[in-house]
Structure formats: C-alpha cells, structure tokens
Design a protein around this motif. Structure first.
Motif, short mmCIF file in Angstrom:
data_model
loop_
_atom_site.label_atom_id
_atom_site.label_comp_id
_atom_site.label_asym_id
_atom_site.label_seq_id
_atom_site.Cartn_x
_atom_site.Cartn_y
_atom_site.Cartn_z
N LYS A 1 18.03 48.09 -39.27
CA LYS A 1 19.19 48.10 -40.57
C LYS A 1 20.47 48.75 -39.94
N ALA A 2 20.74 49.50 -39.11
CA ALA A 2 21.66 49.98 -38.58
C ALA A 2 22.50 48.47 -37.71
N VAL A 3 21.57 48.01 -36.99
CA VAL A 3 22.16 46.64 -36.16
C VAL A 3 22.50 45.52 -37.51
N ALA A 4 21.78 45.46 -38.41
CA ALA A 4 22.04 44.42 -39.33
C ALA A 4 23.59 44.62 -39.94
N VAL A 5 23.74 46.10 -40.29
CA VAL A 5 25.05 46.57 -41.07
C VAL A 5 26.35 46.26 -39.98
N LEU A 6 25.99 46.55 -38.84
CA LEU A 6 27.07 46.67 -37.89
C LEU A 6 27.48 45.16 -37.17
N LEU A 7 26.32 44.39 -37.32
CA LEU A 7 26.69 42.91 -36.68
C LEU A 7 26.95 42.17 -37.98
N GLY A 8 26.64 42.64 -39.15
CA GLY A 8 27.10 41.89 -40.32
C GLY A 8 28.29 41.65 -40.44
N PHE A 9 29.41 42.23 -39.63
CA PHE A 9 30.71 41.81 -39.96
C PHE A 9 31.25 40.73 -38.97
N THR A 10 30.05 40.14 -38.13
CA THR A 10 30.55 39.16 -37.38
C THR A 10 30.67 37.83 -38.03
N PRO A 11 31.74 37.08 -38.13
CA PRO A 11 32.28 35.80 -38.77
C PRO A 11 31.05 34.99 -38.53
N ASP A 12 30.82 34.25 -39.50
CA ASP A 12 29.59 32.94 -39.33
C ASP A 12 30.08 32.02 -38.27
N GLY A 13 29.29 31.70 -37.36
CA GLY A 13 29.05 30.78 -36.41
C GLY A 13 29.87 31.37 -35.17
N ALA A 14 30.12 32.74 -35.09
CA ALA A 14 30.68 33.36 -33.88
C ALA A 14 29.50 33.79 -32.98
N TYR A 15 29.87 34.06 -31.83
CA TYR A 15 28.57 34.26 -30.90
C TYR A 15 28.60 35.93 -30.84
N ASN A 16 27.51 36.55 -30.92
CA ASN A 16 27.54 38.07 -30.72
C ASN A 16 26.70 38.37 -29.56
N LEU A 17 27.02 38.11 -28.25
CA LEU A 17 26.11 38.46 -27.11
C LEU A 17 26.26 39.89 -26.75
N GLN A 18 25.54 40.84 -27.13
CA GLN A 18 25.63 42.28 -26.85
C GLN A 18 25.40 42.32 -25.28
N ASP A 19 26.19 43.19 -24.60
CA ASP A 19 25.89 43.77 -23.22
C ASP A 19 24.53 44.51 -23.44
N GLY A 20 23.67 44.22 -22.52
CA GLY A 20 22.12 44.87 -22.49
C GLY A 20 22.22 46.35 -22.29
N SER A 21 22.98 46.68 -21.48
CA SER A 21 23.08 48.13 -21.10
C SER A 21 23.51 48.74 -22.45
N GLN A 22 24.89 48.29 -22.99
CA GLN A 22 25.56 49.13 -24.44
C GLN A 22 24.47 48.93 -25.44
N TYR A 23 23.82 47.92 -25.53
CA TYR A 23 22.81 47.82 -26.77
C TYR A 23 21.75 48.71 -26.44
N LEU A 24 21.18 48.81 -25.29
CA LEU A 24 20.00 49.75 -25.05
C LEU A 24 20.49 50.95 -25.36
N ASN A 25 21.86 51.60 -24.99
CA ASN A 25 22.40 52.86 -24.83
C ASN A 25 22.49 53.18 -26.52
N PHE A 26 22.80 52.29 -27.32
CA PHE A 26 22.82 52.39 -28.73
C PHE A 26 21.51 52.75 -29.20
N VAL A 27 20.40 51.81 -28.95
CA VAL A 27 19.20 52.05 -29.61
C VAL A 27 18.46 53.41 -29.11
N LEU A 28 18.64 53.64 -27.86
CA LEU A 28 17.97 54.85 -27.18
C LEU A 28 18.53 56.39 -27.55
N LYS A 29 19.90 56.24 -27.75
CA LYS A 29 20.68 57.32 -28.23
C LYS A 29 20.19 57.64 -29.58
#
Length: 268
Positions: free
Chosen positions: A141-169
């Motif tokens: 739910k948190a990921v869907a809300v935060l990435l929901g602001f990405t414009p349609d058709g845009a690429y949203n490639l998350q840095d692996g370390s930053q995404y993992l830091n987000f989830v683990l914390k």
C-alpha cells in the motif's frame, strides 16, 4: 567465551569495566546469532527478494511504464543480497538478541526476575514478528501510494539499495514499535518503572516516539511518520494501564509493616 555473570564488589556494585565486558559479550552473542540466521537468508535469498519486490511487479500490471529495481553498480547486486540476508538473520535471531537486551538491562536477576525474563522473551518475540508481518502487509500500500504519482508511460526504475532500505526500515520500525509495551511492563514488574512515573512522563515519551518514527520511516512525509507513531502512542498508554493494575496488585499484597516509620516499632 567469558561468563555473562556480572562480578560485584562486597557492596553489590559493578565496575565500569565489568559493564563494558558484559555488553561486549552480549553483543557478540547477538551478532553470532544474526550471522547464523543470515546464512539462512542467503540460502533462501531468491524467495525473500521476490517477496520484497512483489509490490513493484504488481504495479507493473496494467501500466505502460516499467516498474522494477535497478542495479547501477557492478557490486550492487552482491551488496543487496548481503543486506537482505542479514535482515533475515535479524528476524530469525530475534529470540536471542531480545533476551540479551533484557539480560543487560536487568542485572543480577533473582529467581522471580529470571521467570519474568523468560516471559519477556515469550511475549516480545511474537510481538516483534507481528509488527514485522503487519508492516510487510502494509508495504504494497505504501509503495502504491508513493509510486502512484508517476506519470503514465514513465519508467520508474528504483535503485535496488534505496528500495531495500525503504522496505527494511519500514518493517524493522514496526517490529520495534510493537516491543514498546513489553519493555515498559517488564520494567514495571521488576520495580524499575512505576505506572505513576510512566504517566507523569507521557509528554517526553510522546516526543521521543515522534522522533523515533521520523527517523525510522523511510519517507519524508508526515503521514507515514504518524502512521507509525500512532500505534506506538496507543501502546504506551496501554502499558501505563497494565502497569497501574500491576502496581495496584503489588500494593494490595504489600505487608503493613513496610509502611511503618523508621522511628516506630512494627507489628513484627
């Protein structure tokens, strides 16, 4: 490995060196347990990383843009697997390091306090795991809300370390938050913290909770911080209520001769 029993002088006091040596021993035991658990995380890394990145794959369905993690450096994939494995080790070894924390907080346990220490671990481990599981459910739910602001058709490639830091914390913060009432009630049981002191210090306690939530939440918005801080505040006041009942019970079973002034003779 040296014994964890604290050496005391004839007056029951401990030297600073004894405190530091015991702290070192308990940290060593906890670290070894986490590393052993990390080996298990390394073995099942594929299953773990698939579960952690599942929210991104679910967002990919029905969108034109690409949503996934990205490894920018050559060593990023290895670092990601190592970090994920240690995270699994932290959860698997929670009974060990929680017991070590409690053993260091309450030195020289009596027979009754040793029973409380065991009850502390029995209660703390399920609560910690429940907090982690609750956060794991909330991650999509948190990921869907935060990435929901990405414009349609845009690429949203998350840095692996930053995404993992987000989830683990996010997961560890909720696990630690659920431990708050156990620590407070356990300290009340051994006579370290009374319900009156807990209630009197509710303002600084709430402030500390808000600071903790602000540090541990991976996003800068206030909503995520309040989402973590709110249950911690409720758990704090629930702990005050339980401690009040325990103090009342102690008072009812308290011998009358303990309240006699020093200059008067007791019934004994």
């Amino acid at each position: 490995m040296p014994s964890l029993r604290r050496q005391r002088d004839p007056e029951g006091r401990m030297s600073l060196g004894d405190h530091l040596r015991e702290l070192r021993n308990r940290i060593t035991i906890s670290a070894i347990a986490i590393i052993i658990g990390g080996v298990l995380g390394w073995i099942y890394y594929d299953q773990v990383i698939n579960a952690l990145t599942k929210p991104l794959r679910e967002l990919q369905v029905g969108r034109e843009g690409v949503v996934n993690i990205n490894f920018a450096g050559m060593t990023d994939a290895f670092a990601l697997q190592l970090t994920t494995s240690l995270f699994v080790g932290l959860i698997v070894a929670s009974p060990v390091w929680l017991f070590q924390i409690w053993g260091f907080i309450v030195p020289g346990l009596t027979k009754k306090e040793k029973l409380i220490a065991r009850l502390f671990v029995v209660a703390a481990v399920p609560l910690f795991l429940a907090g982690c599981f609750f956060a794991f459910i909330m991650v999509p739910k948190a990921v869907a809300v935060l990435l929901g602001f990405t414009p349609d058709g845009a690429y949203n490639l998350q840095d692996g370390s930053q995404y993992l830091n987000f989830v683990l914390k996010f997961i560890v913060a909720f696990g630690c938050a659920f431990l708050l009432p156990v620590f407070l009630v356990a300290l009340n049981l051994v006579g370290v913290l009374s319900a009156q002191a807990m209630l009197k210090g509710w303002r600084p306690a709430v402030m500390i909770i808000l600071v903790f939530a602000a540090i541990m939440t991976p996003t800068p918005d206030a909503y995520t911080m309040l989402f973590l801080a709110s249950p911690m505040v409720l758990l704090y006041f629930a702990s005050v209520g339980i401690a009040y009942l325990l103090d009342r019970r102690k008072q009812e079973h308290k011998p009358d001769w303990l309240d006699v002034p020093d200059d008067q003779a007791s019934a004994l």
